[in-house]
Design an enzyme around this catalytic site. Structure first.
Site, PDB file in Angstrom:
ATOM      1  N   ASP A 110       0.846  -1.203   0.000  1.00 41.71           N
ATOM      2  CA  ASP A 110       0.000   0.000   0.000  1.00 41.71           C
ATOM      3  C   ASP A 110       0.875   1.245   0.000  1.00 41.71           C
ATOM      4  OD1 ASP A 110      -2.564   1.524   0.478  1.00 41.71           O
ATOM      5  OD2 ASP A 110      -1.380   2.172   2.207  1.00 41.71           O
ATOM      6  N   TYR A 158       2.923   9.923  -0.171  1.00 42.33           N
ATOM      7  CA  TYR A 158       4.019   9.348   0.628  1.00 42.33           C
ATOM      8  C   TYR A 158       5.396   9.567   0.014  1.00 42.33           C
ATOM      9  CZ  TYR A 158       0.268   6.560   2.845  1.00 42.33           C
ATOM     10  OH  TYR A 158      -0.867   6.131   3.480  1.00 42.33           O
TER      11      TYR A 158
HETATM   12  N1  LIG Z   1      -5.429   7.692   5.966  1.00 42.11           N
HETATM   13  C1  LIG Z   1      -4.650   6.806   5.380  1.00 42.11           C
HETATM   14  O1  LIG Z   1      -4.884   6.464   4.234  1.00 42.11           O
HETATM   15  C2  LIG Z   1      -3.498   6.178   6.115  1.00 42.11           C
HETATM   16  C3  LIG Z   1      -3.071   6.731   7.331  1.00 42.11           C
HETATM   17  C4  LIG Z   1      -2.042   6.069   8.007  1.00 42.11           C
HETATM   18  C5  LIG Z   1      -1.483   4.913   7.484  1.00 42.11           C
HETATM   19  N2  LIG Z   1      -1.902   4.416   6.292  1.00 42.11           N
HETATM   20  C6  LIG Z   1      -1.303   3.189   5.714  1.00 42.11           C
HETATM   21  O2  LIG Z   1      -1.258   2.202   6.733  1.00 42.11           O
HETATM   22  C7  LIG Z   1       0.080   1.742   6.869  1.00 42.11           C
HETATM   23  C8  LIG Z   1       0.323   1.312   8.304  1.00 42.11           C
HETATM   24  O3  LIG Z   1       0.183   2.420   9.186  1.00 42.11           O
HETATM   25  P1  LIG Z   1       1.420   3.056   9.953  1.00 42.11           P
HETATM   26  O4  LIG Z   1       2.656   2.787   9.172  1.00 42.11           O
HETATM   27  O5  LIG Z   1       1.121   4.446  10.247  1.00 42.11           O
HETATM   28  O6  LIG Z   1       1.329   2.388  11.334  1.00 42.11           O
HETATM   29  P2  LIG Z   1       1.817   0.993  11.923  1.00 42.11           P
HETATM   30  O7  LIG Z   1       2.194   0.068  10.864  1.00 42.11           O
HETATM   31  O8  LIG Z   1       0.788   0.608  12.920  1.00 42.11           O
HETATM   32  O9  LIG Z   1       3.091   1.457  12.776  1.00 42.11           O
HETATM   33  C9  LIG Z   1       4.259   1.887  12.187  1.00 42.11           C
HETATM   34  C10 LIG Z   1       5.226   2.268  13.297  1.00 42.11           C
HETATM   35  O10 LIG Z   1       5.535   1.111  14.071  1.00 42.11           O
HETATM   36  C11 LIG Z   1       6.937   0.876  14.042  1.00 42.11           C
HETATM   37  N3  LIG Z   1       7.134  -0.582  13.974  1.00 42.11           N
HETATM   38  C12 LIG Z   1       6.761  -1.419  12.985  1.00 42.11           C
HETATM   39  N4  LIG Z   1       7.114  -2.683  13.297  1.00 42.11           N
HETATM   40  C13 LIG Z   1       7.728  -2.631  14.497  1.00 42.11           C
HETATM   41  C14 LIG Z   1       8.333  -3.608  15.342  1.00 42.11           C
HETATM   42  N5  LIG Z   1       8.357  -4.918  15.019  1.00 42.11           N
HETATM   43  N6  LIG Z   1       8.870  -3.205  16.512  1.00 42.11           N
HETATM   44  C15 LIG Z   1       8.858  -1.897  16.868  1.00 42.11           C
HETATM   45  N7  LIG Z   1       8.307  -0.928  16.119  1.00 42.11           N
HETATM   46  C16 LIG Z   1       7.747  -1.292  14.935  1.00 42.11           C
HETATM   47  C17 LIG Z   1       7.458   1.573  12.816  1.00 42.11           C
HETATM   48  O11 LIG Z   1       8.802   1.978  13.001  1.00 42.11           O
HETATM   49  P3  LIG Z   1      10.043   1.233  12.243  1.00 42.11           P
HETATM   50  O12 LIG Z   1      10.218   1.906  10.950  1.00 42.11           O
HETATM   51  O13 LIG Z   1      11.160   1.460  13.201  1.00 42.11           O
HETATM   52  O14 LIG Z   1       9.667  -0.213  12.118  1.00 42.11           O
HETATM   53  C18 LIG Z   1       6.529   2.788  12.731  1.00 42.11           C
HETATM   54  O15 LIG Z   1       6.963   3.837  13.559  1.00 42.11           O
HETATM   55  C19 LIG Z   1       0.924   2.919   6.391  1.00 42.11           C
HETATM   56  O16 LIG Z   1       2.239   2.539   6.090  1.00 42.11           O
HETATM   57  C20 LIG Z   1       0.123   3.376   5.215  1.00 42.11           C
HETATM   58  O17 LIG Z   1       0.382   2.533   4.109  1.00 42.11           O
HETATM   59  C21 LIG Z   1      -2.910   5.038   5.604  1.00 42.11           C
END
Ligand SMILES: NC(=O)c1ccc[n+]([C@@H]2O[C@H](COP(=O)([O-])OP(=O)(O)OC[C@H]3O[C@@H](n4cnc5c(N)ncnc54)[C@H](OP(=O)(O)O)[C@@H]3O)[C@@H](O)[C@H]2O)c1
Length: 309
Positions: free
Chosen positions: A53, A58
């Site tokens: 995604d 981004y």
């Molecule tokens: N409105 C929208 O359309 C919208 C909004 C937000 C997100 N999204 C999509 O949803 C996806 C997921 O959301 P997100 O990236 O915000 O949140 P997430 O996946 O819940 O959390 C990401 C955070 O967690 C950390 N993390 C990941 N794996 C980890 C682990 N094993 N141990 C410790 N920390 C860890 C990452 O840092 P590290 O880099 O250090 O792993 C990052 O800071 C996004 O990438 C995006 O594609 C869409």
């Protein structure tokens, strides 16, 4: 990897999806290089993840395009998004179509599997539905994308008001929704409707900042006058809080794909392992629902970096 059919689409998707946005943006948001970001994508693909995604906002479409260059396109499920302006002025549909065309170019593909309207607030929904959707469906008919999706704005719409209006409209084949251990209201507010309508669901915000930072989690729980979540970590239970967060979300009825965003190859491996483990013990899930199920809107960080999710 485990695979599932995505809503009523015929897409076969991995239950773990790689998110190229959030704070990490495949590492580009945290100081990583393009080569590092390509390595993150390759690690995910090597583990059997087939859904990626990304979004125009981004700045990761180009690097995803590089990482998937030369691969069998039919084995990948590419999801991307277009925004439509943040201010009161609506951009013309042509601007959104230009974004779609740019995404196709940067990703190096001639079709997107899931094309999503990015971060739609309840106030903007009528315009999106009335003006944008008809124009986009004409692009879909030309073969530029296969399925239309919409994503919510969790920090500003924690009650999922936009999705509750959108799902009955019948034009959305995919939704992206926030759900986690301290924000469980999609269980009653979204998943019954998506399941009944055959709409595919991707989860975002499953870890975000809160479950990766123990001191922040403790402070938040203290503020809410709720007990710590340490009871989740024990032999036979979760390995750590991040493991608990992914496993809790993965087995929620009505969830197709759990996205995770990371800039770390090590985290790709750990997260895939968590998502492939069995559910958390029943008594732990029951306690999470009973004691924390009423909490809404916690840990939905407003992005603070440039080009955030
Ligand atoms: N409105 C929208 O359309 C919208 C909004 C937000 C997100 N999204 C999509 O949803 C996806 C997921 O959301 P997100 O990236 O915000 O949140 P997430 O996946 O819940 O959390 C990401 C955070 O967690 C950390 N993390 C990941 N794996 C980890 C682990 N094993 N141990 C410790 N920390 C860890 C990452 O840092 P590290 O880099 O250090 O792993 C990052 O800071 C996004 O990438 C995006 O594609 C869409």
């Amino acid at each position: 990897m485990h695979y599932t059919t995505y809503g009523d689409t015929n897409l076969r998707v991995s239950v773990a999806g790689l998110g190229a946005g959030g704070f990490s943006r495949l590492g580009l948001g945290t100081g990583g290089s393009q080569a590092d970001a390509v390595a993150v994508v390759h690690a995910a693909l090597d583990r059997g993840i087939n859904l990626i995604d990304t979004a125009a906002a981004y700045g990761t479409e180009e690097v995803v395009g590089k990482a998937i260059g030369g691969l069998d396109r039919s084995q990948l499920v590419l999801a991307t998004k277009a925004g439509f302006g943040r201010g009161p002025d609506r951009v013309p549909p042509e601007t959104v179509i230009a974004s779609l065309d740019r995404s196709l170019r940067l990703l190096g593909t001639d079709y997107i599997d899931i094309f999503q309207i990015h971060a739609v607030s309840p106030e903007r929904y009528d315009w999106v539905h009335g003006e944008l959707v008809p124009a986009l469906l004409r692009e879909k008919a030309k073969g530029k994308f296969r399925h239309l999706g919409i994503t919510e704005t969790p920090p500003f719409d924690p009650g999922h008001a936009m999705l509750q209006r959108a799902i009955p409209d019948g034009c959305w084949e995919s939704v992206m929704v926030a759900f986690h251990m301290l924000h469980q209201n999609a269980r009653a507010g979204v998943f019954p409707a998506t399941t009944a309508a055959g709409v595919g669901t991707m989860l975002m915000f499953v870890v975000r900042g809160i479950f990766a930072q123990p001191e922040r989690l403790s402070a938040t729980l203290a503020e809410l006058r709720l007990p710590e979540l340490d009871f989740l970590v024990h032999p036979g239970g979760a390995h750590d809080m991040v493991d608990a967060a992914y496993r809790f979300a993965r087995y929620e009825t009505g969830v197709d794909v759990v996205l995770f965003g990371t800039g770390s190859v090590d985290h790709v491996h750990r997260n895939v392992e968590s998502l492939l483990k069995p559910p958390l013990p029943e008594e732990d899930v029951a306690r999470l629902r009973a004691v924390y199920g009423h909490v809404v809107g916690v840990g939905l960080d407003v992005p603070t970096r440039p080009k955030p999710a």
